[in-house]
Enzyme design. Structure first.
Site: not given
Ligand code: 13P
Length: 255
Positions: A13, A101, A178, A216
């Protein structure tokens, strides 16, 4: 019986810096099995594609990790300020590009049709799109999960025809991203099975299509998620920024 290497892809990200990236990548290759039994990729912010490419020269072990982008333009070239074309990504040896995404669908109003066009642009340049789909909490609570993910995937199938066997799908329930709230292995598997059936109806080569789980996924829950029949890997956000956690997930996918 599917015989397919799992894929563990980190989605950094909008995180990182030149110094932090180098440290993270160095730690990863130091802890990396010589011949990982799964494929590994990191999808980095666009300004760091060049850094990764340069580091592959300096750190030969890094060639075991594939490079990915986090987005790609649906357009080929021209007056599209701020966009990055698939051909540009290809120049930096990107193997993957995430498209659709949920953060781009939510904050940049990307539609199913645009996401499908982005997947097509990536494929045309020889880049594997990692197509993200997933329902919101409200949609899940309304019992609409299946309808939503099938609609999102149908748009990509419609636009990409037989090339659909060349994509990677990532099922990322929006409520699990997240938040520390992971879908249970059974919940995730149920959706993956629906997607697998949809792909099967669209192509004779559906067994080639990896369906990743994202949301997550971490060092503690990766093994149980990855043991499910239709979970072919993970798209990892937060845990991909910590070398120890990412390596644990890679090990779980290699078991
Ligand atoms: P997290 O693993 O931080 O929840 O994010 C998942 C994600 O959006 C991967 O593209």
């Amino acid at each position: 019986m599917k015989i397919m290497k799992k894929l563990i892809a980190g989605n950094w990200k909008m995180n990182g810096s030149l110094a932090a990236n180098q440290t993270l990548l160095q730690e990863l290759i130091e802890g990396f099995p010589l011949q990982p039994a799964c494929a590994v990729a990191v999808c980095v912010p666009a300004p760091y594609l060049a850094q990764f490419r340069a580091l592959v020269q300096a750190l030969p072990g890094l060639s075991a990790i594939d490079l990915g982008a986090q987005d790609v333009s649906a357009q080929v070239s021209g007056a599209f300020t701020g966009e990055t074309s698939a051909a540009m990504l290809k120049e930096f040896d990107c193997r993957y590009a995430i498209v659709g995404h949920s953060e781009r669908r939510q904050y940049h109003f990307e539609t199913d049709a645009l996401v499908a066009d982005k997947a097509k642009a990536a494929l045309a340049a020889g880049i594997t799109p990692i197509v993200c789909i997933g329902e919101t909490l409200a949609e899940r609570e309304a019992g609409r999960t299946e309808e939503v993910v099938k609609r999102q995937l149908a748009a990509v199938i419609h636009t990409n025809g037989h090339c659909i066997s060349e994509i990677v799908v990532a099922y990322e329930p929006v409520w699990a991203i997240g938040t520390g709230k992971t879908a249970t292995p059974e919940e995730a598997q149920a959706v993956h099975a629906v997607l697998r059936a949809q792909l099967k109806a669209a192509t004779d080569h559906s067994d080639r299509v990896k369906i990743l789980y994202g949301g997550s996924m971490n060092a503690a829950n990766a093994a149980s998620l990855l043991s499910q029949a239709d979970i072919d890997g993970g798209l990892i956000g937060g845990a991909s920024l910590k070398s120890k956690d990412f390596l644990t997930i890679i090990a779980a996918a290699s078991a």
